[in-house]
Every structure is written in structure tokens, then in C-alpha cells.
Write a protein that holds these residues in place. Structure first.
Motif, PDB file in Angstrom:
ATOM      1  N   LYS A 211      -1.044   2.619 -11.855  1.00 42.11           N
ATOM      2  CA  LYS A 211      -0.092   4.051 -12.409  1.00 42.11           C
ATOM      3  C   LYS A 211       0.899   4.100 -11.521  1.00 42.11           C
ATOM      4  O   LYS A 211       2.166   4.714 -11.616  1.00 42.11           O
ATOM      5  CB  LYS A 211      -0.837   5.125 -12.657  1.00 42.11           C
ATOM      6  CG  LYS A 211      -1.924   5.121 -13.871  1.00 42.11           C
ATOM      7  CD  LYS A 211      -1.451   4.868 -15.180  1.00 42.11           C
ATOM      8  CE  LYS A 211      -2.603   4.699 -15.996  1.00 42.11           C
ATOM      9  NZ  LYS A 211      -2.149   4.090 -17.330  1.00 42.11           N
ATOM     10  N   ARG A 212       0.725   3.693 -10.027  1.00 40.41           N
ATOM     11  CA  ARG A 212       1.703   3.795  -8.961  1.00 40.41           C
ATOM     12  C   ARG A 212       2.910   3.192  -9.152  1.00 40.41           C
ATOM     13  O   ARG A 212       3.942   3.740  -9.009  1.00 40.41           O
ATOM     14  CB  ARG A 212       0.888   3.278  -7.806  1.00 40.41           C
ATOM     15  CG  ARG A 212       0.004   4.160  -7.264  1.00 40.41           C
ATOM     16  CD  ARG A 212      -0.677   3.597  -5.726  1.00 40.41           C
ATOM     17  NE  ARG A 212      -0.277   2.029  -5.748  1.00 40.41           N
ATOM     18  CZ  ARG A 212       0.135   1.645  -4.777  1.00 40.41           C
ATOM     19  NH1 ARG A 212       0.560   2.440  -3.538  1.00 40.41           N
ATOM     20  NH2 ARG A 212       0.148   0.105  -4.457  1.00 40.41           N
TER      21      ARG A 212
ATOM     22  N   LYS B 186       0.912  -1.345   0.041  1.00 43.85           N
ATOM     23  CA  LYS B 186       0.085   0.018  -0.041  1.00 43.85           C
ATOM     24  C   LYS B 186       0.771   1.189   0.026  1.00 43.85           C
ATOM     25  O   LYS B 186       0.481   2.221  -0.608  1.00 43.85           O
ATOM     26  CB  LYS B 186      -1.024   0.118   1.219  1.00 43.85           C
ATOM     27  CG  LYS B 186      -1.918  -1.007   1.205  1.00 43.85           C
ATOM     28  CD  LYS B 186      -2.860  -1.080   2.321  1.00 43.85           C
ATOM     29  CE  LYS B 186      -3.856  -2.242   2.311  1.00 43.85           C
ATOM     30  NZ  LYS B 186      -4.792  -2.223   3.297  1.00 43.85           N
ATOM     31  N   GLY B 187       1.957   1.272   0.584  1.00 43.69           N
ATOM     32  CA  GLY B 187       2.880   2.404   0.737  1.00 43.69           C
ATOM     33  C   GLY B 187       3.757   2.571  -0.479  1.00 43.69           C
ATOM     34  O   GLY B 187       3.873   1.830  -0.963  1.00 43.69           O
TER      35      GLY B 187
ATOM     36  N   ILE C 178      10.085  -2.464  -4.067  1.00 43.01           N
ATOM     37  CA  ILE C 178       9.772  -3.621  -4.700  1.00 43.01           C
ATOM     38  C   ILE C 178      10.140  -3.579  -6.296  1.00 43.01           C
ATOM     39  O   ILE C 178      10.776  -4.370  -7.011  1.00 43.01           O
ATOM     40  CB  ILE C 178       8.387  -4.111  -4.634  1.00 43.01           C
ATOM     41  CG1 ILE C 178       8.288  -4.685  -3.083  1.00 43.01           C
ATOM     42  CG2 ILE C 178       7.834  -5.080  -5.690  1.00 43.01           C
ATOM     43  CD1 ILE C 178       6.840  -4.842  -2.783  1.00 43.01           C
ATOM     44  N   VAL C 179       9.756  -2.388  -6.816  1.00 41.65           N
ATOM     45  CA  VAL C 179       9.815  -2.198  -8.208  1.00 41.65           C
ATOM     46  C   VAL C 179      11.383  -2.126  -8.635  1.00 41.65           C
ATOM     47  O   VAL C 179      11.893  -2.836  -9.540  1.00 41.65           O
ATOM     48  CB  VAL C 179       9.155  -1.011  -8.924  1.00 41.65           C
ATOM     49  CG1 VAL C 179       9.768  -0.492 -10.249  1.00 41.65           C
ATOM     50  CG2 VAL C 179       7.685  -0.892  -8.730  1.00 41.65           C
TER      51      VAL C 179
END
Length: 392
Positions: free
Chosen positions: A261-262, A215-216, A223-224
Motif C-alpha cells: 500500500k506504501r 525502505k524510506g 521512484i514512483v
């Protein structure tokens, strides 16, 4: 000095020079390249050659982010929306430039096939930043701009795929210089390309799953980055295209979770210093001593690539029955070349044996400076002639 000191110098020099050159309406990337050239071994020598050679990991990281961002443009729904005509124009303007550079280098200038293929593939890439800057600055509107925006969005993806195919064939030619079969030229490159795409697809599925659990913004960013670095690391370990793999991560995510999109915007907060370092390092590693040797090759590359872009854009627009202004002027707006081309040239240096790799890189970096200086002015003139920039 410690490597962290050199990175600080690179960031300060890149930002400072870009700020100064922005007063003359020049793109930031030109400032970064010139800053690197000034502080590098070719001129002041503030960054020694040994230090610049150790900074390749920053370049590999930057390329991962660039490819991931380009992959986000490969949303199937978006491709359907822009229409077949725009896709045809993109493919033709990119591949016509590749084909013409290949042909001229091999048959007119007598260069090796491997060298010509790699240099030709880099010709496909176009830098959208400089072109979009002109469009926004002058609030350009009309059919040329409407066609230009989706073309430049997809252009680099076609370029990366062309480069992946060309470099794989070039590597096969270099490794098997004694004797080559058609099977080796076709089968080995095909397997390597598919392997890179499979790795990217698998990591893209993994990223899609994980991004829904986090969520954050900070956790998502971590992670990306971890996924992209792992993807690039695995691809590089097995001599596969890290660009194709990371592009596939972005393409997989944007198609499996189109509303996410995040995962793309989060990375934009992290990349500015990485990209500044990347372009400035490219300038640091520009070897001016090679310019004399590649002078004719560089001039021919610059001219033939532009001819290829203009011819391909014209043919694509003509076949797709676009307005006359698009047929006449679209090719002029596709001249700038920067980020992806520089990244590809860095990979080329590691792909081709000496001195060909260094020659490709020097040609591309020198051409980039010229394209970035002249490209925006040519784009502005073309849009004025097309009637899409209204001057007071």
C-alpha cells in the motif's frame, strides 16, 4: 510575470475559492474550476492565455497520478470479492452513456464521427469524490450505498479504457479522412492500445521490483514519480494513451504485490498541490466565447449522459437481480463528473483538429460545473428516497 508566479496565483485562487464555496456545501473541484475561470483570460485575465498554454505539463503529471490511483482498484482478488453483478452494473452504466451520446451526436445532431466518439467516451467517467462526500456526511447505509462504492471505484477505469479505444479510432479517422478501411479502424487502434498496456505492464513490473528494495518513504515517492513520468513520457512520445499506460502501472503493482500500500499512499502526500493546479488550470483554459456555439450540444450531452447512466445502472441491477431500491436509485448517484472527465477533455483538445477539440473541452468543463453543483443534491435525495439516509 515568471511562470512560478502564475502557479502561485493558481494555487492561492483555487484553495481560496474552494474554501469559500465549501461554506455552501459545494465540492472543492467546483471551487477550483470557478477560480480558474475568474483569473483566466475569459474574465480577469490575471493568467494570460500564453501562460496557461505553457502549463500543460502539470496537467499531464496530474493525469498520470489519477490513472495510477485508478489502476490500484483493479486488484483481481477485489474484483472477485465484489462479484459479477457489480462488474456488470459498472460496465453497463458506463458504456450505455457512451453509446447513447455517440448515437445522438452522430444521427440526431449530425456531428462528425470522430468528435462524437471522443465526447461519448468522456460520458463514461463518474466523479466519486462528490458522491462519497454525501455518503460520509449523512452516514448513508444500505444496499444502494453498498453497490455504489465499488461501482464508482471501477467506473473511471472503464471510462479510461473506453476513451483510449475511442480516441485511437478518432485519430485514425482524422488522419485517414480521404479513405478508411475496416482494418485501419480496428487494427491500428488495437495495436496502439496493446502497446500502451505493454509499456504500463513493463514499468509496473519494474516499479514492483524497485519498491521492495526501498525502505524510506521519500525514496519510494521519488521512484514512483519517476516511473509514472517515464511511463507517461514514453507513451506520449509514441502517440499512445498515457492514461492507459499509467493505469496499467497501478494495476500491475496491486496484483503482483497486493500488500504494498506504501507505493500508493506515498503518492497521496505529493499530489494535492498538483491536483489543485490541474483543476484550476482547467478553469483558466475554459473558453466562454465557445459556449454560445456549443450551447445545444452541451445541453444534449448533459441530458443524454444522465439518461445513459440511469438506464445502464437499472439494466445492470435488473439483470443481476439486485434489490428494487438499487434498480430505482443507483443511477441517480452516478451523475457527478469531474477529475478524470476534465483530464480526458484536455487530451481530446490535442487529439481532435480545431475547433472540435476546444468544443469537446468546453462542453465537458461546462457540464462538470453543472454536474458538480446538482449531482450531490440529487444523490442525497435518491438516498433519502431509498431509505439509506436517516434525517432527524
Amino acid at each position: 510575470m515568471h511562470m512560478l508566479f502564475y502557479i502561485a496565483v493558481i494555487l492561492f485562487a483555487g484553495m481560496g475559492t474552494a474554501k469559500i464555496l465549501s461554506k455552501f456545501k459545494l465540492p472543492n473541484v467546483t471551487g477550483y474550476l470557478i477560480a480558474g475561470l475568474i483569473i483566466g483570460p475569459s474574465l480577469l485575465g490575471i493568467i494570460p492565455k500564453e501562460a496557461s498554454d505553457k502549463l500543460s505539463i502539470i496537467s499531464e503529471a496530474a493525469l498520470s497520478f489519477i490513472a495510477y490511483s485508478i489502476g490500484s482498484e483493479f486488484n483481481i482478488e477485489n474484483l472477485k470479492r465484489v462479484g459479477k453483478g457489480v462488474i456488470l452494473i459498472t460496465v453497463l452504466e458506463a458504456l450505455t452513456a457512451v453509446f447513447l451520446v455517440d448515437i445522438v451526436m452522430i444521427f440526431v445532431l449530425g456531428q462528425s464521427v470522430a468528435f462524437s466518439l471522443v465526447l461519448g467516451a468522456i460520458a463514461a467517467a463518474t466523479a466519486p469524490a462528490a458522491t462519497l462526500m454525501v455518503v460520509r456526511q449523512y452516514k448513508a447505509k444500505g444496499p444502494v450505498v453498498d453497490t455504489l462504492l465499488p461501482v464508482v471505484a471501477m467506473d473511471d477505469a472503464v471510462g479510461i479504457m473506453a476513451f483510449g479505444v475511442s480516441t485511437t479510432i478518432a485519430q485514425t479517422l482524422v488522419k485517414n479522412s480521404g479513405g478508411i478501411s475496416i482494418a485501419k479502424i480496428i487494427l491500428i487502434p488495437l495495436l496502439e492500445i496493446v502497446a500502451a498496456l505493454v509499456i504500463g505492464f513493463g514499468m509496473g513490473i519494474f516499479l514492483t521490483y524497485l519498491s521492495k528494495k526501498v525502505k524510506g518513504e521519500d525514496g519510494l515517492l521519488s521512484i514512483v514519480i519517476a516511473i509514472l513520468f517515464a511511463t507517461a513520457g514514453i507513451a506520449i512520445r509514441f502517440n499512445l494513451s498515457s492514461l492507459l499506460a499509467c493505469m496499467m502501472v497501478g494495476a500491475t503493482l496491486t496484483n503482483l504485490d497486493p500488500n504494498n500500500k506504501r507505493a500508493f499512499t506515498a503518492v497521496e502526500r505529493f499530489t494535492p498541490p498538483v491536483l489543485i493546479s490541474f483543476f484550476t488550470i482547467a478553469g483558466v483554459q475554459l473558453d466562454l466565447s465557445i459556449l454560445k456555439e456549443v450551447g445545444l450540444l452541451g445541453i444534449v450531452y448533459i441530458v443524454v449522459r444522465v439518461v445513459g447512466k440511469m438506464l445502464g445502472a437499472y439494466l445492470g441491477a435488473k439483470i443481476s437481480d439486485f434489490p428494487d431500491t438499487v434498480q430505482k436509485y443507483l443511477g441517480f448517484t452516478l451523475i457527478p463528473q469531474a477529475g478524470v472527465a476534465i483530464g480526458l477533455s484536455m487530451i481530446a483538445q490535442n487529439t481532435l483538429p480545431s475547433p472540435y477539440g476546444a468544443q469537446v473541452r468546453t462542453i465537458v468543463l461546462a457540464a462538470t460545473v453543472i454536474y458538480e453543483l446538482l449531482g450531490p443534491m440529487i444523490t442525497k435525495t435518491a438516498l433519502i428516497k431509498a431509505g439509506e439516509i436517516k434525517l432527524d
